[in-house]
Write a protein that holds these residues in place. Sequence first.
Motif, PDB file in Angstrom:
ATOM      1  N   PRO A 105     -22.289  24.453  16.030  1.00  0.00           N
ATOM      2  CA  PRO A 105     -20.988  25.442  15.561  1.00  0.00           C
ATOM      3  C   PRO A 105     -20.411  25.012  14.191  1.00  0.00           C
ATOM      4  O   PRO A 105     -20.059  23.980  13.862  1.00  0.00           O
ATOM      5  N   LYS A 106     -19.905  26.212  13.727  1.00  0.00           N
ATOM      6  CA  LYS A 106     -18.959  26.028  12.404  1.00  0.00           C
ATOM      7  C   LYS A 106     -18.003  27.437  12.478  1.00  0.00           C
ATOM      8  O   LYS A 106     -18.349  28.340  12.350  1.00  0.00           O
ATOM      9  N   LYS A 107     -16.833  26.808  12.657  1.00  0.00           N
ATOM     10  CA  LYS A 107     -15.616  27.601  12.824  1.00  0.00           C
ATOM     11  C   LYS A 107     -15.898  28.787  13.702  1.00  0.00           C
ATOM     12  O   LYS A 107     -15.656  30.023  13.711  1.00  0.00           O
ATOM     13  N   GLY A 108     -16.547  28.377  14.882  1.00  0.00           N
ATOM     14  CA  GLY A 108     -16.753  29.273  16.046  1.00  0.00           C
ATOM     15  C   GLY A 108     -17.865  29.924  16.057  1.00  0.00           C
ATOM     16  O   GLY A 108     -18.369  30.621  17.117  1.00  0.00           O
ATOM     17  N   VAL A 109     -18.807  29.834  15.135  1.00  0.00           N
ATOM     18  CA  VAL A 109     -19.975  30.548  14.790  1.00  0.00           C
ATOM     19  C   VAL A 109     -20.954  29.522  14.808  1.00  0.00           C
ATOM     20  O   VAL A 109     -21.208  28.503  14.319  1.00  0.00           O
ATOM     21  N   LEU A 110     -22.333  30.170  15.773  1.00  0.00           N
ATOM     22  CA  LEU A 110     -23.405  29.052  15.995  1.00  0.00           C
ATOM     23  C   LEU A 110     -24.323  29.145  14.677  1.00  0.00           C
ATOM     24  O   LEU A 110     -24.716  30.178  14.325  1.00  0.00           O
ATOM     25  N   TYR A 111     -24.739  28.080  14.197  1.00  0.00           N
ATOM     26  CA  TYR A 111     -25.843  28.195  13.179  1.00  0.00           C
ATOM     27  C   TYR A 111     -27.017  27.522  13.488  1.00  0.00           C
ATOM     28  O   TYR A 111     -26.961  26.277  14.225  1.00  0.00           O
ATOM     29  N   PHE A 112     -28.158  28.000  13.099  1.00  0.00           N
ATOM     30  CA  PHE A 112     -29.556  27.456  13.372  1.00  0.00           C
ATOM     31  C   PHE A 112     -30.381  27.450  12.138  1.00  0.00           C
ATOM     32  O   PHE A 112     -30.613  28.378  11.358  1.00  0.00           O
ATOM     33  N   GLU A 113     -30.659  26.113  11.683  1.00  0.00           N
ATOM     34  CA  GLU A 113     -31.460  25.955  10.533  1.00  0.00           C
ATOM     35  C   GLU A 113     -30.549  26.492   9.270  1.00  0.00           C
ATOM     36  O   GLU A 113     -31.217  27.355   8.566  1.00  0.00           O
ATOM     37  N   ASP A 114     -29.307  26.270   9.242  1.00  0.00           N
ATOM     38  CA  ASP A 114     -28.597  26.511   8.014  1.00  0.00           C
ATOM     39  C   ASP A 114     -28.370  27.973   7.867  1.00  0.00           C
ATOM     40  O   ASP A 114     -27.851  28.494   6.913  1.00  0.00           O
ATOM     41  N   ALA A 115     -28.511  28.963   8.900  1.00  0.00           N
ATOM     42  CA  ALA A 115     -28.164  30.292   8.813  1.00  0.00           C
ATOM     43  C   ALA A 115     -27.586  30.719  10.073  1.00  0.00           C
ATOM     44  O   ALA A 115     -27.918  30.039  11.350  1.00  0.00           O
ATOM     45  N   PRO A 116     -26.606  31.625   9.961  1.00  0.00           N
ATOM     46  CA  PRO A 116     -25.994  32.203  11.286  1.00  0.00           C
ATOM     47  C   PRO A 116     -26.908  32.557  12.253  1.00  0.00           C
ATOM     48  O   PRO A 116     -27.958  33.412  12.039  1.00  0.00           O
ATOM     49  N   LEU A 117     -26.740  31.961  13.713  1.00  0.00           N
ATOM     50  CA  LEU A 117     -27.680  32.358  14.825  1.00  0.00           C
ATOM     51  C   LEU A 117     -27.357  33.718  15.292  1.00  0.00           C
ATOM     52  O   LEU A 117     -26.190  33.906  15.968  1.00  0.00           O
ATOM     53  N   THR A 118     -28.223  34.460  15.239  1.00  0.00           N
ATOM     54  CA  THR A 118     -27.675  36.066  15.729  1.00  0.00           C
ATOM     55  C   THR A 118     -28.766  36.360  16.896  1.00  0.00           C
ATOM     56  O   THR A 118     -29.724  35.932  17.282  1.00  0.00           O
ATOM     57  N   SER A 119     -28.229  37.460  17.721  1.00  0.00           N
ATOM     58  CA  SER A 119     -28.807  37.949  18.736  1.00  0.00           C
ATOM     59  C   SER A 119     -30.170  38.280  18.494  1.00  0.00           C
ATOM     60  O   SER A 119     -31.351  38.286  18.932  1.00  0.00           O
ATOM     61  N   ASP A 120     -30.628  39.116  17.178  1.00  0.00           N
ATOM     62  CA  ASP A 120     -31.922  39.296  16.720  1.00  0.00           C
ATOM     63  C   ASP A 120     -32.607  38.163  16.502  1.00  0.00           C
ATOM     64  O   ASP A 120     -33.847  38.436  16.613  1.00  0.00           O
ATOM     65  N   ARG A 121     -32.145  37.160  15.755  1.00  0.00           N
ATOM     66  CA  ARG A 121     -33.039  35.934  15.641  1.00  0.00           C
ATOM     67  C   ARG A 121     -33.789  35.497  16.816  1.00  0.00           C
ATOM     68  O   ARG A 121     -34.579  35.261  17.015  1.00  0.00           O
ATOM     69  N   VAL A 122     -32.870  35.328  18.014  1.00  0.00           N
ATOM     70  CA  VAL A 122     -33.124  34.809  19.248  1.00  0.00           C
ATOM     71  C   VAL A 122     -34.217  35.801  19.980  1.00  0.00           C
ATOM     72  O   VAL A 122     -35.330  35.370  20.298  1.00  0.00           O
ATOM     73  N   ARG A 123     -33.694  37.004  19.836  1.00  0.00           N
ATOM     74  CA  ARG A 123     -34.691  38.039  20.652  1.00  0.00           C
ATOM     75  C   ARG A 123     -35.911  38.129  19.743  1.00  0.00           C
ATOM     76  O   ARG A 123     -37.319  38.304  20.330  1.00  0.00           O
ATOM     77  N   THR A 124     -36.060  38.129  18.328  1.00  0.00           N
ATOM     78  CA  THR A 124     -37.207  38.049  17.648  1.00  0.00           C
ATOM     79  C   THR A 124     -38.176  36.720  18.035  1.00  0.00           C
ATOM     80  O   THR A 124     -39.412  36.782  18.081  1.00  0.00           O
ATOM     81  N   ALA A 125     -37.686  35.690  18.029  1.00  0.00           N
ATOM     82  CA  ALA A 125     -38.439  34.416  18.496  1.00  0.00           C
ATOM     83  C   ALA A 125     -38.933  34.672  19.730  1.00  0.00           C
ATOM     84  O   ALA A 125     -40.314  34.411  19.936  1.00  0.00           O
ATOM     85  N   MET A 126     -38.324  35.032  20.833  1.00  0.00           N
ATOM     86  CA  MET A 126     -39.019  35.221  22.193  1.00  0.00           C
ATOM     87  C   MET A 126     -39.882  36.395  22.080  1.00  0.00           C
ATOM     88  O   MET A 126     -41.153  36.216  22.781  1.00  0.00           O
ATOM     89  N   HIS A 127     -39.806  37.668  21.328  1.00  0.00           N
ATOM     90  CA  HIS A 127     -40.871  38.404  21.440  1.00  0.00           C
ATOM     91  C   HIS A 127     -42.086  38.307  20.751  1.00  0.00           C
ATOM     92  O   HIS A 127     -43.041  38.339  21.108  1.00  0.00           O
ATOM     93  N   THR A 128     -41.835  37.294  19.479  1.00  0.00           N
ATOM     94  CA  THR A 128     -43.240  36.896  18.782  1.00  0.00           C
ATOM     95  C   THR A 128     -43.721  36.182  19.653  1.00  0.00           C
ATOM     96  O   THR A 128     -45.190  36.117  19.606  1.00  0.00           O
ATOM     97  N   TYR A 129     -43.445  35.167  20.499  1.00  0.00           N
ATOM     98  CA  TYR A 129     -43.925  34.343  21.377  1.00  0.00           C
ATOM     99  C   TYR A 129     -45.008  35.187  22.110  1.00  0.00           C
ATOM    100  O   TYR A 129     -46.067  34.719  22.385  1.00  0.00           O
ATOM    101  N   LEU A 130     -44.149  36.204  22.699  1.00  0.00           N
ATOM    102  CA  LEU A 130     -44.838  36.802  24.098  1.00  0.00           C
ATOM    103  C   LEU A 130     -45.847  37.618  23.589  1.00  0.00           C
ATOM    104  O   LEU A 130     -47.084  37.797  23.977  1.00  0.00           O
ATOM    105  N   MET A 131     -45.585  38.168  22.163  1.00  0.00           N
ATOM    106  CA  MET A 131     -46.687  39.124  21.439  1.00  0.00           C
ATOM    107  C   MET A 131     -47.998  38.479  21.211  1.00  0.00           C
ATOM    108  O   MET A 131     -48.917  38.815  21.361  1.00  0.00           O
ATOM    109  N   GLU A 132     -47.881  37.004  20.819  1.00  0.00           N
ATOM    110  CA  GLU A 132     -49.070  36.267  20.518  1.00  0.00           C
ATOM    111  C   GLU A 132     -49.689  36.041  21.799  1.00  0.00           C
ATOM    112  O   GLU A 132     -50.976  35.498  21.435  1.00  0.00           O
TER     113      GLU A 132
END
Length: 376
Positions: free
Chosen positions: A169-196
């Motif tokens: 957390p940085k000022k109330g926002v979640l960061y993952f690997e030095d970039a803001p963690l967004t809904s799309d990042r989480v969604r894409t990671a899950m979708h990619t795993y499933l697609m493979e």
Amino acid sequence: MEKLDDALVAADCSAYVVYASSTDADFRYLTGFQVSDPLLYLKKKGETGILVVPQMEYERAANESSAVPVTRAESGFLKFLEEEKDPWQALARTAASLAGGRVMVPRGFPYWLGKLLEEHSGVVADGDGIVRSMRAVKTPYELAAIRAAQKETETAMALGISMIRRSVPKKGVLYFEDAPLTSDRVRTAMHTYLMERGYTARDTIVSCGEETAMPHRQGEGTLLEDAPIVIDLFPQHDRSGYHADMTRTVVKGDPSPEIAEMHAVTCEAVALGESLIAAGVEGAAVHNAVVDLYKERGYESGARGFVHSLGHGVGLEVHEAPNLSPSGGPLEVGNVVTVEPGLYYPGIGGVRVENMGAVTQSGFDRFTHYTQELVL
């Protein structure tokens, strides 16, 4: 197919006719065939269904379909097409010729084809959805396919939640690997795993904060510290066609007292719903028991609070029969249903927890084996 034969006898029909592609769950169930373009399927009483295919699809259909493939030339379609010069007229004549009498068609049958078919044979609409009711009771093969889908879904869910868990957390926002963690990042990671692994996920929900007060808000933007995050994932296996479905609510940080209490009561509601499920139990009774539990804990049902049904069937469609709803009928052995209570309040947020499993003679065989913890 005995149930379908009984329906044809009761309606005094010679055959059940479908014209669809494999995006239609009834067609896929009846034929076991994947195809992008619509094809004609016909099931006569006491006989194996036939599938009218172009010559280029004949060998594949012979190997992959549970129906007997018949080429367009063999079915009479090409002859009728030459005479009519209109593919719809030719289709109607083909179906009537193969049926040899009055036909039954599903509610989603193409209107124009149905009108033309009436000129050649009587047409009865399957108002009761006989194939849909057949799909509601799963075979061992179907149960295994749904279990497999659920296992992969849980791994994908764990991947998405691990990103939230490891975020900073940085000022109330979640960061993952030095970039803001967004809904799309989480969604894409899950979708990619499933697609493979041969699964396709669509419309996955990763909502946060105020968004969670809307049950099906897909979610966008950055994820926030101390706020509820609802993840609802329901992929389909590309080859078998069967879905899984699960939802979890998590918070990175400290949830508000309201969210913490809503989540705790919702987990109680999941356990209650699962404990009441068994063959012969009315879906409405299970739903209403959860409504009563929420009411006892001071939560509403209706426009706010618990605003949806407790659960639904899962199979070739992510939402199919039966239902755990105010109108839900008796459950049967082999039904696969979700149990997904939730609470939603604008200004506070929402929570939902969803498990899935099969109805047995004496209870509920839960397929979902993933933690329901709220705080990461």
